[in-house]
Design a protein around this motif. Structure first.
Motif, mmCIF file in Angstrom:
data_model
loop_
_atom_site.group_PDB
_atom_site.id
_atom_site.type_symbol
_atom_site.label_atom_id
_atom_site.label_comp_id
_atom_site.label_asym_id
_atom_site.label_seq_id
_atom_site.Cartn_x
_atom_site.Cartn_y
_atom_site.Cartn_z
ATOM 1 N N VAL A 27 0.821 -1.206 0.000
ATOM 2 C CA VAL A 27 0.000 0.000 0.000
ATOM 3 C C VAL A 27 0.857 1.260 0.000
ATOM 4 O O VAL A 27 0.624 2.189 -0.764
ATOM 5 N N ASP A 33 0.747 5.821 -6.155
ATOM 6 C CA ASP A 33 -0.608 6.321 -5.977
ATOM 7 C C ASP A 33 -1.282 5.812 -4.701
ATOM 8 O O ASP A 33 -2.494 5.746 -4.620
ATOM 9 N N ALA A 34 -0.478 5.457 -3.684
ATOM 10 C CA ALA A 34 -1.061 5.039 -2.405
ATOM 11 C C ALA A 34 -1.824 6.230 -1.834
ATOM 12 O O ALA A 34 -1.261 7.285 -1.599
ATOM 13 N N SER A 35 -3.088 6.054 -1.657
ATOM 14 C CA SER A 35 -3.926 7.161 -1.216
ATOM 15 C C SER A 35 -4.394 6.936 0.210
ATOM 16 O O SER A 35 -4.357 5.815 0.714
ATOM 17 N N THR A 38 -6.727 4.053 0.474
ATOM 18 C CA THR A 38 -6.138 2.718 0.560
ATOM 19 C C THR A 38 -5.695 2.426 1.989
ATOM 20 O O THR A 38 -5.928 1.331 2.505
ATOM 21 N N ALA A 41 -8.654 1.751 4.027
ATOM 22 C CA ALA A 41 -9.214 0.425 3.753
ATOM 23 C C ALA A 41 -8.530 -0.634 4.620
ATOM 24 O O ALA A 41 -9.187 -1.559 5.120
ATOM 25 N N ILE A 42 -7.227 -0.497 4.832
ATOM 26 C CA ILE A 42 -6.516 -1.444 5.695
ATOM 27 C C ILE A 42 -6.975 -1.283 7.138
ATOM 28 O O ILE A 42 -7.237 -2.260 7.837
#
Length: 184
Positions: A27, A33-35, A38, A41-42
């Protein structure tokens, strides 16, 4: 289900601790592009796991001859929480009051590796879900500096959403988390 851990539900999976490190890397470091979505979400996955972990905790307490989680004596709860997380392979947890409204949770020998960038994303969500279910109210969890990173330890702050919002705002202004928590 392992005979050594009869309190875990039949659909419990065992994964090596390296899973968490690889997930975090995928991630945070795996793409440009790790946002925040993301990362969230984890944490959300950890939250769902924490909510689900509450039932095995209640079952384990009953098997140990203890009261239900919401009826435990304050003096027994920290010890039993520590024993449960250790028995399930997560590691050691210790609770410390920082104020009437904020508790520090120190995790050591922890199942989710610490020390890498991004921190303990799953554990942050896990504790929010677990303690929120215990309190029957939304809980917020902040990961802060670890007391001793060399031992694989991490520190989290737990409190109500409003209280932790206050702590976060003060920390954003440069106030150390210990002071921010003490005034919450």
């Amino acid at each position: 289900m392992s005979p050594a851990q009869p309190f875990l539900p039949a659909r419990t999976l065992t994964v090596p601790v390296e899973f968490f490190d690889q997930l975090r890397r995928a991630v945070l470091e795996g793409s440009s592009d790790a946002s925040p979505l993301t990362v969230d979400a984890i944490r959300d996955a950890g939250y769902a796991a924490g909510q689900a972990l509450f039932d095995p905790f209640a079952t384990w307490l009953a098997e140990e001859g203890e009261a239900a989680p919401t009826e435990l004596a304050d003096t027994r709860f920290p010890w039993l929480l520590q024993a449960f997380f250790h028995a399930t392979g997560w590691g050691r947890v210790e609770l410390r009051d920082l104020s009437e409204a904020v508790v520090a949770l120190d995790a050591s020998d922890w199942g989710e590796p610490v020390g890498a960038s991004g921190g303990c994303l799953v554990s942050t969500g896990l504790f929010a879900g677990f303690f929120g279910r215990l309190a029957d109210a939304p809980m917020a969890v902040l990961e802060v500096e670890a007391p001793d990173r060399s031992r694989g330890s991490c520190r989290f702050l737990l409190g109500s959403v409003d209280v932790m919002g206050y702590v976060w705002e003060r920390m954003a202004r440069g106030i150390p988390y210990t002071q921010a928590a003490a005034t919450a």
